[in-house]
Design an enzyme around this catalytic site. Structure first.
Site, PDB file in Angstrom:
ATOM      1  CE  LYS A  61      -3.791   2.291   2.449  1.00 22.28           C
ATOM      2  NZ  LYS A  61      -4.668   2.260   3.651  1.00 22.28           N
ATOM      3  CE  LYS A  83      -6.675   1.889  -0.826  1.00 21.63           C
ATOM      4  NZ  LYS A  83      -7.472   1.891   0.425  1.00 21.63           N
TER       5      LYS A  83
END
Length: 330
Positions: free
Chosen positions: A203, A255
């Site tokens: 992330k 992500k």
């Protein structure tokens, strides 16, 4: 052109008709591969919900009632996963609403499970950022730094609360070192060995999260660069995903998706668990804004975007277009 000059190998033969193109397509996109992120806001009632999110046209903050309707619609469309984010009325420095069994996220999990049962995999965001008055993903030290290990204790308690509410997969997204191991141990100790972990493995500290902060009424002060990953680093993302698998993650996620398709491919080639990717708010908003201005053809752009994420290696895609895309691929 003479006979000798004519091409013998003609790849275009496999593009001649829609049926031919469909038969030889290398990448599939099915409704069951899509997960719909949903926002539920405490205090909304039927007269004020759902509440539109200005920077994400077509996406809303739900009341508990409208959330139930939305998950039923998703199930009917063939979507097999939803990810629930909660927005509390009150926040504090510790994010205590995240562990309250009567807090908005935990009661919403129960609502969704009651509505769709086993037809949909119910996932929940496991992070403190929506619940803290400073907007960070963890507990702060006296000098304002995120305290990794104190945050892990909060994540463990939060995971058990979500499991008690009936969630299928918890989604630790705060990027704290050791978060998956601590969450797995807490779930097992509390008797929730069957509750899975979808770990945000890679992330990044991304500019593409901007609209999401409106969606969750973020109170963020500063940035998250000391715990989310540096966008310049790919190997770091793969390493984090591998660590999560070693600690017990059942699924790992990259992500954002589009700016990190290279990382997504490397993660897919490295780990032996399913890999998810989050088609984040900024990626969604860019397509919607360009389409609204007549600069691109919206529906083909949606499908091309999601197909690219699948082609790069995602087994599962979290996307705000999930229900619409399910209809398009049918």
């Amino acid at each position: 052109m003479s006979d000798i000059e004519r091409p013998i190998i003609r790849p275009r033969r496999l593009r001649t008709t829609p049926a031919m193109r469909e038969m030889v397509a290398e990448t599939t996109l099915r409704p069951s591969q899509l997960v719909l992120p949903l926002f539920v806001r405490e205090g909304l009632d039927n007269s004020t919900a759902p509440r539109p999110i200005e920077s994400m046209p077509g996406v809303v903050q739900h009341s508990r009632d409208s959330l139930r309707k939305a998950v039923a619609e998703a199930a009917e469309a063939g979507i097999r996963g939803v990810m629930v984010f909660g927005i509390p009325e009150r926040k504090d420095a510790l994010g205590s609403g995240a562990v309250d069994p009567d807090g908005i996220l935990n009661v919403a999990i129960g609502d969704v499970v009651a509505e769709v049962g086993d037809a949909v995999v119910v996932m929940s965001d496991l992070c403190l950022d929506e619940f803290t008055d400073h907007g960070h993903c963890g507990v702060l030290t006296a000098d304002g730094r995120v305290d990794n290990d104190a945050t892990l204790a909060a994540y463990a308690e939060m995971a058990v609360a979500q499991a008690a509410a009936g969630v299928d997969l918890v989604g630790p997204s705060g990027m704290m070192d050791g978060q998956v191991a601590v969450v797995r141990a807490a779930l097992d100790a509390a008797g929730y060995a069957d509750t899975g972990i979808l770990a945000y493995g890679a992330k990044y500290a991304s500019a593409f999260f901007g609209p999401f902060r409106e969606a969750v009424d973020s109170s963020l002060q500063g940035d998250r660069r000391t715990y989310q990953q540096d966008p310049r680093n790919a190997l770091e993302g793969v390493r984090e995903a591998v660590l999560d698998v070693e600690q017990g993650a059942d699924i790992v996620m990259v992500k954002p998706a589009l700016a990190y398709l290279d990382v997504l491919r490397q993660v897919r080639d490295t780990v032996d668990v399913p890999v998810a990717a989050y088609n984040v708010s900024g990626e969604y908003a860019m397509v919607e804004a360009a389409a609204a201005n007549g600069w691109i053809d919206r529906e083909p752009a949606i499908l091309e975007t999601l197909t690219a994420i699948r082609r790069a290696g995602a087994d599962i895609i979290l996307t705000y277009w999930a229900v619409e895309a399910a209809g398009l691929v049918r």
